[in-house]
Motif scaffolding. Structure first.
Motif, PDB file in Angstrom:
ATOM      1  N   LYS A 151      37.353  57.796  59.543  1.00 36.31           N
ATOM      2  CA  LYS A 151      37.632  58.309  58.206  1.00 36.31           C
ATOM      3  C   LYS A 151      37.070  57.367  57.156  1.00 36.31           C
ATOM      4  CE  LYS A 151      41.391  59.637  55.099  1.00 36.31           C
ATOM      5  NZ  LYS A 151      42.856  59.723  54.915  1.00 36.31           N
ATOM      6  N   GLY A 152      37.196  56.049  57.410  1.00 37.31           N
ATOM      7  CA  GLY A 152      36.777  55.069  56.424  1.00 37.31           C
ATOM      8  C   GLY A 152      35.288  55.037  56.201  1.00 37.31           C
ATOM      9  N   ARG A 153      34.496  55.515  57.160  1.00 40.38           N
ATOM     10  CA  ARG A 153      33.048  55.495  56.990  1.00 40.38           C
ATOM     11  C   ARG A 153      32.574  56.523  55.958  1.00 40.38           C
ATOM     12  NH1 ARG A 153      32.692  54.473  62.742  1.00 40.38           N
ATOM     13  NH2 ARG A 153      32.272  56.673  63.146  1.00 40.38           N
ATOM     14  N   ASP A 154      33.480  57.397  55.565  1.00 36.72           N
ATOM     15  CA  ASP A 154      33.150  58.343  54.502  1.00 36.72           C
ATOM     16  C   ASP A 154      32.988  57.546  53.199  1.00 36.72           C
ATOM     17  OD1 ASP A 154      32.998  60.221  52.514  1.00 36.72           O
ATOM     18  OD2 ASP A 154      34.745  61.363  53.159  1.00 36.72           O
ATOM     19  N   PRO A 155      31.790  57.516  52.610  1.00 38.75           N
ATOM     20  CA  PRO A 155      31.580  56.707  51.410  1.00 38.75           C
ATOM     21  C   PRO A 155      32.476  57.112  50.249  1.00 38.75           C
ATOM     22  CG  PRO A 155      29.717  58.183  51.784  1.00 38.75           C
ATOM     23  CD  PRO A 155      30.561  58.229  53.023  1.00 38.75           C
ATOM     24  N   ARG A 156      32.868  58.371  50.205  1.00 36.76           N
ATOM     25  CA  ARG A 156      33.761  58.791  49.121  1.00 36.76           C
ATOM     26  C   ARG A 156      35.135  58.168  49.271  1.00 36.76           C
ATOM     27  NH1 ARG A 156      32.833  65.042  50.197  1.00 36.76           N
ATOM     28  NH2 ARG A 156      33.138  64.134  52.265  1.00 36.76           N
ATOM     29  N   HIS A 157      35.597  58.051  50.524  1.00 36.78           N
ATOM     30  CA  HIS A 157      36.888  57.414  50.785  1.00 36.78           C
ATOM     31  C   HIS A 157      36.834  55.923  50.445  1.00 36.78           C
ATOM     32  CE1 HIS A 157      40.716  56.597  52.682  1.00 36.78           C
ATOM     33  NE2 HIS A 157      40.149  55.720  53.498  1.00 36.78           N
ATOM     34  N   THR A 158      35.746  55.271  50.843  1.00 34.59           N
ATOM     35  CA  THR A 158      35.591  53.852  50.550  1.00 34.59           C
ATOM     36  C   THR A 158      35.523  53.614  49.047  1.00 34.59           C
ATOM     37  OG1 THR A 158      34.380  53.593  52.625  1.00 34.59           O
ATOM     38  CG2 THR A 158      34.191  51.810  51.026  1.00 34.59           C
ATOM     39  N   ALA A 159      34.784  54.451  48.334  1.00 30.02           N
ATOM     40  CA  ALA A 159      34.663  54.307  46.884  1.00 30.02           C
ATOM     41  C   ALA A 159      35.999  54.522  46.190  1.00 30.02           C
ATOM     42  CB  ALA A 159      33.621  55.289  46.344  1.00 30.02           C
ATOM     43  N   ALA A 160      36.794  55.442  46.724  1.00 29.11           N
ATOM     44  CA  ALA A 160      38.105  55.700  46.129  1.00 29.11           C
ATOM     45  C   ALA A 160      39.011  54.484  46.268  1.00 29.11           C
ATOM     46  CB  ALA A 160      38.749  56.925  46.785  1.00 29.11           C
ATOM     47  N   ILE A 161      38.961  53.808  47.436  1.00 31.85           N
ATOM     48  CA  ILE A 161      39.743  52.590  47.633  1.00 31.85           C
ATOM     49  C   ILE A 161      39.263  51.502  46.675  1.00 31.85           C
ATOM     50  CG2 ILE A 161      40.331  50.756  49.260  1.00 31.85           C
ATOM     51  CD1 ILE A 161      40.070  52.818  51.500  1.00 31.85           C
ATOM     52  N   ARG A 162      37.935  51.368  46.568  1.00 37.21           N
ATOM     53  CA  ARG A 162      37.354  50.395  45.639  1.00 37.21           C
ATOM     54  C   ARG A 162      37.854  50.629  44.214  1.00 37.21           C
ATOM     55  NH1 ARG A 162      32.127  51.174  43.885  1.00 37.21           N
ATOM     56  NH2 ARG A 162      32.893  53.303  43.554  1.00 37.21           N
ATOM     57  N   ASP A 163      37.835  51.893  43.778  1.00 40.27           N
ATOM     58  CA  ASP A 163      38.256  52.229  42.418  1.00 40.27           C
ATOM     59  C   ASP A 163      39.736  51.897  42.197  1.00 40.27           C
ATOM     60  OD1 ASP A 163      35.721  53.123  41.931  1.00 40.27           O
ATOM     61  OD2 ASP A 163      36.196  55.254  42.197  1.00 40.27           O
ATOM     62  N   ALA A 164      40.566  52.150  43.222  1.00 43.51           N
ATOM     63  CA  ALA A 164      41.993  51.870  43.100  1.00 43.51           C
ATOM     64  C   ALA A 164      42.258  50.373  42.961  1.00 43.51           C
ATOM     65  CB  ALA A 164      42.740  52.441  44.304  1.00 43.51           C
ATOM     66  N   VAL A 165      41.521  49.567  43.735  1.00 43.43           N
ATOM     67  CA  VAL A 165      41.697  48.113  43.668  1.00 43.43           C
ATOM     68  C   VAL A 165      41.250  47.577  42.314  1.00 43.43           C
ATOM     69  CG1 VAL A 165      40.961  45.907  44.636  1.00 43.43           C
ATOM     70  CG2 VAL A 165      41.511  47.803  46.155  1.00 43.43           C
ATOM     71  N   VAL A 166      40.096  48.018  41.845  1.00 43.25           N
ATOM     72  CA  VAL A 166      39.582  47.562  40.556  1.00 43.25           C
ATOM     73  C   VAL A 166      40.526  47.958  39.425  1.00 43.25           C
ATOM     74  CG1 VAL A 166      37.719  47.845  38.875  1.00 43.25           C
ATOM     75  CG2 VAL A 166      37.180  47.500  41.290  1.00 43.25           C
ATOM     76  N   GLU A 167      41.018  49.185  39.464  1.00 36.91           N
ATOM     77  CA  GLU A 167      41.933  49.643  38.424  1.00 36.91           C
ATOM     78  C   GLU A 167      43.239  48.849  38.455  1.00 36.91           C
ATOM     79  OE1 GLU A 167      43.294  51.589  35.154  1.00 36.91           O
ATOM     80  OE2 GLU A 167      41.271  51.567  36.000  1.00 36.91           O
ATOM     81  N   GLY A 168      43.716  48.526  39.669  1.00 36.78           N
ATOM     82  CA  GLY A 168      44.925  47.722  39.785  1.00 36.78           C
ATOM     83  C   GLY A 168      44.756  46.339  39.188  1.00 36.78           C
ATOM     84  N   LEU A 169      43.589  45.739  39.366  1.00 39.58           N
ATOM     85  CA  LEU A 169      43.315  44.436  38.763  1.00 39.58           C
ATOM     86  C   LEU A 169      43.246  44.528  37.242  1.00 39.58           C
ATOM     87  CD1 LEU A 169      40.593  43.100  41.225  1.00 39.58           C
ATOM     88  CD2 LEU A 169      42.945  42.275  41.008  1.00 39.58           C
ATOM     89  N   ARG A 170      42.702  45.635  36.763  1.00 42.65           N
ATOM     90  CA  ARG A 170      42.554  45.787  35.312  1.00 42.65           C
ATOM     91  C   ARG A 170      43.883  46.027  34.612  1.00 42.65           C
ATOM     92  NH1 ARG A 170      37.179  49.675  35.508  1.00 42.65           N
ATOM     93  NH2 ARG A 170      35.647  47.988  35.764  1.00 42.65           N
ATOM     94  N   ASP A 171      44.771  46.847  35.212  1.00 41.98           N
ATOM     95  CA  ASP A 171      46.012  47.171  34.512  1.00 41.98           C
ATOM     96  C   ASP A 171      47.187  46.291  34.912  1.00 41.98           C
ATOM     97  OD1 ASP A 171      47.004  48.125  36.954  1.00 41.98           O
ATOM     98  OD2 ASP A 171      46.696  50.234  36.454  1.00 41.98           O
ATOM     99  N   GLY A 172      46.960  45.334  35.820  1.00 43.95           N
ATOM    100  CA  GLY A 172      48.014  44.394  36.156  1.00 43.95           C
ATOM    101  C   GLY A 172      48.933  44.833  37.269  1.00 43.95           C
ATOM    102  N   THR A 173      48.715  46.019  37.845  1.00 46.29           N
ATOM    103  CA  THR A 173      49.567  46.458  38.942  1.00 46.29           C
ATOM    104  C   THR A 173      49.226  45.748  40.241  1.00 46.29           C
ATOM    105  OG1 THR A 173      48.080  48.320  39.378  1.00 46.29           O
ATOM    106  CG2 THR A 173      49.950  48.723  37.920  1.00 46.29           C
ATOM    107  N   LEU A 174      48.046  45.147  40.306  1.00 47.23           N
ATOM    108  CA  LEU A 174      47.631  44.380  41.480  1.00 47.23           C
ATOM    109  C   LEU A 174      47.253  42.984  40.999  1.00 47.23           C
ATOM    110  CD1 LEU A 174      46.955  44.365  44.522  1.00 47.23           C
ATOM    111  CD2 LEU A 174      44.639  45.099  43.909  1.00 47.23           C
ATOM    112  N   VAL A 175      47.955  41.987  41.497  1.00 44.66           N
ATOM    113  CA  VAL A 175      47.715  40.624  41.022  1.00 44.66           C
ATOM    114  C   VAL A 175      47.919  39.641  42.154  1.00 44.66           C
ATOM    115  CG1 VAL A 175      50.103  40.290  40.260  1.00 44.66           C
ATOM    116  CG2 VAL A 175      48.289  38.958  39.195  1.00 44.66           C
ATOM    117  N   ALA A 176      47.137  38.567  42.150  1.00 47.07           N
ATOM    118  CA  ALA A 176      47.311  37.468  43.099  1.00 47.07           C
ATOM    119  C   ALA A 176      48.011  36.347  42.346  1.00 47.07           C
ATOM    120  CB  ALA A 176      45.956  36.999  43.627  1.00 47.07           C
ATOM    121  N   PRO A 177      49.331  36.203  42.471  1.00 51.61           N
ATOM    122  CA  PRO A 177      50.101  35.289  41.630  1.00 51.61           C
ATOM    123  C   PRO A 177      49.630  33.845  41.699  1.00 51.61           C
ATOM    124  CG  PRO A 177      51.546  36.737  42.880  1.00 51.61           C
ATOM    125  CD  PRO A 177      50.172  36.927  43.420  1.00 51.61           C
ATOM    126  N   HIS A 178      49.196  33.374  42.854  1.00 51.88           N
ATOM    127  CA  HIS A 178      48.859  31.963  42.983  1.00 51.88           C
ATOM    128  C   HIS A 178      47.438  31.647  42.520  1.00 51.88           C
ATOM    129  CE1 HIS A 178      52.608  31.277  45.067  1.00 51.88           C
ATOM    130  NE2 HIS A 178      52.332  32.263  45.895  1.00 51.88           N
TER     131      HIS A 178
END
Length: 316
Positions: A37-64
């Motif tokens: 399933k992961g080899r589907d480039p659309r699926h991979t791009a969707a995960i990429r977009d979710a991670v980037v958006e999380g970093l931008r809006d603060g929902t995903l953060v590396a505290p240390h």
């Protein structure tokens, strides 16, 4: 020919796969998945977009490994729903060492903070526990002077009945930098969440926001209630549940019709939201009968009767 082939059109036919990459504030994110399933480039791009958006809006953060900015951020948290805080406000909250939070802020976000973040309860509950404004100012100054990133999380917007400027002035006097992040005010968002537009074509061309925490006949009141009674637009009252009887009587005495529609929205935008409708003549007894409690927003005017299936009036 023993040449690696990347197939963006058919991942199963490829012999090599490249990651989907994205960038956020100097960080490069690369996502590469290998299952069927992961080899589907659309699926991979969707995960990429979710991670980037999380970093931008603060929902995903590396505290240390986060960027810390010592000082104070005065953040408007919005009307209560955690999703209604601004992207910038959420990012600053994720970077904080200390959070001094109001009762009316989006307190569900506090549960997402890392364990090392110190949370100070600055609630001002009517007839309940109370943290004096001077104590809040002192806490902001003390923690900021220790080189910590401090977030003052307030409900709504810091400058709409939030004593935000008092805190900014105290910090300025102490020589401490302060960033102000506007928030969505409950004065317009809560009526909207309850299906009430504060303005509507042919119904109301203006709206007025008033604090109701001081009764109209109190000598400390700075509100010209007689003038408000003559306005044809929408009247939005914050912090006025326990004074609504006196407010309604004063408005009617000033000439506003007793039949004027009124809606009281309790805990707007949260899971506990409820709306109680009345008229200016009946709102006091209705609030008591329905046991309406703060925080509530009171809307007075013809816009209360506007429904999704009603048509706009012809006049502008």
């Amino acid at each position: 020919h023993r040449v690696w082939c990347v197939r963006s059109d058919d991942a199963d036919a490829a012999t090599a796969w490249t990651p989907a990459t994205g960038h956020s504030e100097g960080v490069t994110v690369a996502v590469l998945t290998t299952n069927a399933k992961g080899r589907d480039p659309r699926h991979t791009a969707a995960i990429r977009d979710a991670v980037v958006e999380g970093l931008r809006d603060g929902t995903l953060v590396a505290p240390h490994h986060r960027t810390r900015t010592p000082g104070v951020a005065l953040v408007g948290g919005g009307p209560g729903d955690p999703d209604l805080i601004t992207v910038r406000g959420r990012r600053l909250l994720a970077e904080a060492d200390v959070v001094i939070a109001d009762r009316l802020g989006p307190r569900d976000l506090l549960a997402e903070l890392p364990p090392h973040v110190e949370v100070i309860d600055a609630a001002k509950i009517p007839y309940g526990r109370f943290m004096a404004q001077e104590a809040i100012n002192n806490a902001l100054i003390e923690h900021a002077r220790q080189g910590k990133a401090v977030v003052r999380l307030k409900g709504g917007d810091p400058y709409v009945y939030g004593r935000g400027m008092e805190e900014v002035q105290a910090l300025a006097e102490a020589g401490i930098a302060c960033t102000v992040v506007p928030g969505i005010s409950s004065s317009i968002s809560v009526p909207g969440a309850a299906g009430i537009p504060v303005t509507h074509r042919g119904v109301a061309h203006d709206f007025t926001v008033v604090s109701g925490h001081i009764a109209p006949d109190d000598e400390r009141s700075l509100v010209d209630w007689a003038a408000l009674a003559k306005l044809r637009g929408t009247l939005v009252i914050l912090m006025g549940v326990d004074k609504i009887g006196a407010i309604a009587r004063t408005l009617m005495a000033g000439g506003k019709s007793a039949d004027t529609p009124v809606a009281v929205v309790q805990e707007g935008t949260t899971a506990a939201q409820r709306r109680v409708d009345a008229t200016l003549a009946t709102v006091a007894e209705t609030v008591l009968a329905e046991n309406v409690k703060p925080p509530s927003v009171i809307v007075i005017g013809e816009v209360v009767s506007v429904r999704p299936d009603s048509s706009p009036r012809a006049s502008e």
